[in-house]
Design an enzyme around this catalytic site. Sequence first.
Site, PDB file in Angstrom:
ATOM      1  N   HIS A 177      23.744  12.723   6.787  1.00 23.63           N
ATOM      2  CA  HIS A 177      25.152  13.156   6.754  1.00 23.63           C
ATOM      3  C   HIS A 177      25.407  14.224   5.704  1.00 23.63           C
ATOM      4  CE1 HIS A 177      24.944   8.836   7.898  1.00 23.63           C
ATOM      5  NE2 HIS A 177      25.761   9.197   8.866  1.00 23.63           N
ATOM      6  N   ASP A 180     -16.106  -3.833 -10.001  1.00 27.47           N
ATOM      7  CA  ASP A 180     -17.288  -4.272  -9.275  1.00 27.47           C
ATOM      8  C   ASP A 180     -18.371  -3.199  -9.164  1.00 27.47           C
ATOM      9  OD1 ASP A 180     -19.062  -5.057  -7.242  1.00 27.47           O
ATOM     10  OD2 ASP A 180     -17.522  -6.144  -6.164  1.00 27.47           O
ATOM     11  N   HIS A 193     -23.402  -0.104  -0.343  1.00 27.98           N
ATOM     12  CA  HIS A 193     -23.581   1.346  -0.252  1.00 27.98           C
ATOM     13  C   HIS A 193     -25.049   1.755  -0.177  1.00 27.98           C
ATOM     14  CE1 HIS A 193     -19.350   1.632  -0.936  1.00 27.98           C
ATOM     15  NE2 HIS A 193     -19.396   1.301  -2.208  1.00 27.98           N
ATOM     16  N   ASP A 215     -16.709   0.371   1.861  1.00 29.23           N
ATOM     17  CA  ASP A 215     -15.731  -0.482   1.171  1.00 29.23           C
ATOM     18  C   ASP A 215     -14.630  -0.921   2.121  1.00 29.23           C
ATOM     19  OD1 ASP A 215     -16.968  -0.378  -1.355  1.00 29.23           O
ATOM     20  OD2 ASP A 215     -16.104   1.594  -1.725  1.00 29.23           O
ATOM     21  N   HIS A 264     -21.448  -4.463  -5.993  1.00 28.12           N
ATOM     22  CA  HIS A 264     -21.523  -4.273  -4.543  1.00 28.12           C
ATOM     23  C   HIS A 264     -22.335  -3.046  -4.085  1.00 28.12           C
ATOM     24  CE1 HIS A 264     -18.256  -1.380  -5.244  1.00 28.12           C
ATOM     25  NE2 HIS A 264     -18.495  -0.885  -4.060  1.00 28.12           N
TER      26      HIS A 264
HETATM   27  S1  FES Z   1      24.188  11.203   3.812  1.00 28.91           S
HETATM   28 FE1  FES Z   1      24.292   9.519   5.116  1.00 28.91          FE
HETATM   29  S2  FES Z   1      22.381   8.541   4.780  1.00 28.91           S
HETATM   30 FE2  FES Z   1      22.335  10.186   3.465  1.00 28.91          FE
HETATM   31 FE   LIG Z   2     -17.650   0.840  -3.260  1.00 27.53          FE
END
Ligand code: FES
Ligand SMILES: [Fe+2]
Length: 426
Positions: A112, A212, A220, A341, A215
């Site tokens: 708005h 860690d 890896h 990972d 691992h």
């Molecule tokens: S102006 Fe209406 S939600 Fe931002």
């Molecule tokens: Fe990792």
Amino acid sequence: MTTAPPEGRSAVPRDLIDLDLGTLNREVFESGPLLRTELATVFTRSWLFLGHESRLRRPGDFTTAVMGQDHVIVTRSRDGRIRAFLNVCRHRGMRVCRADSGSATRFTCSYHGWSYDGTGALVEVPNHDDGYEGRLPLDRWGLVPVTRVESYRGFVFGCWDEDAAPLAEYLDGYRGVLDWATDGLDEPELVGPIKWRLQGNWKLAAEQFANDTYHPQTAHLSATSLLGVNMPTEGRELGSRYGHGWTIILPEDPNYAAFTFGRDPDSAEPGHQALIHGTVFPNFSMLGDRVLRVWHPRSVDDMEIWSWVLVDASWSPEQRRQAMRMATLTFSSTGIVETDDSENWSEIQAVGGGHVTGRTALNYQMGLGSTTTGDPAVPGFTGEVGHILNDVGARAFYRRWLELMEGPAPTLPQTAPAPMPAPHGH
Ligand code: FES
Ligand SMILES: [Fe+2]
């Protein structure tokens, strides 16, 4: 012992973690109510990474960030100060800034048209005179400010807790890691973020980076063989009072050179270290090759990862490309290390929903009872230190997590509604 949950909370984390025993109940990763408590305490009382000053050089420059699940704008106002506020319009809640970063004198809502300036003040409301009869108190409907914003070496952090320790104290021994990341860079700047989603609780990633180094030899193996890297064996695992954890490798380690990421390994002296990885509690992590991460909780089993590479403004295009190429090859969403990972975290999450599984303890006992306070190899650090294969970083992480989960939530900035003054002549 069962304690009553603090007001407004529905879970009792104390029953889920036993740091003396070194065990953790996996409900910590599965419980929706626990995430609500985390957002109310852990993410409001910790300093959270918001971005880097290289994105905020001139007044009007801004970057966007997320604190827990709260979206924020971080901007350098005209007075030169860096401020942050919720990226949420006070009218109907639309996001007022939809870019990752840029420069703007105003943030105008696309719904708005309410418009806010660089201090978050509401400065323009369409139809203020005919729609609101000039009665809307603009000064009461500005963007909600983040309580504290502080920087350390260009890293900008925000916190909702006015009683939190100053950032420099909060970072504790971790300052050395941030120094390490920026030393030798004339004008550090971030490239990114690259963002992606992953099935898994945010703590699975944050605690791994805090801790860690166990691992890689399994998870890896194919990636490290491909890169020709042997995992270090002579480093230290560190855990600090505020829950940060990290792993360093020392020059004596035969694999040291492979982890200095472009720095000259021959210049290493006693006390020099190379970072493997670390986490500033709760969710800002760093890798030795200057890849930075934030693990955002989107829901209890879903995280959004924001990832950057720290480069230098003075680097040649080729140097920059090289850094990006390495980061993409290893630690991007499809990187050969990252995917190992991700697969593990997602699988942990996927099997964790079972009733019996959810009541089964997990093991954080590595190095329990054999850590020390301080270590000559890590001058100036006064937290808990252990051998590189250790869970001390994860225990520090969960000690702090528990402390915040059981403690009070801070008083949040003025979010109360403002009344509409009576019409003129009434
Ligand atoms: S102006 Fe209406 S939600 Fe931002
Ligand atoms: Fe990792």
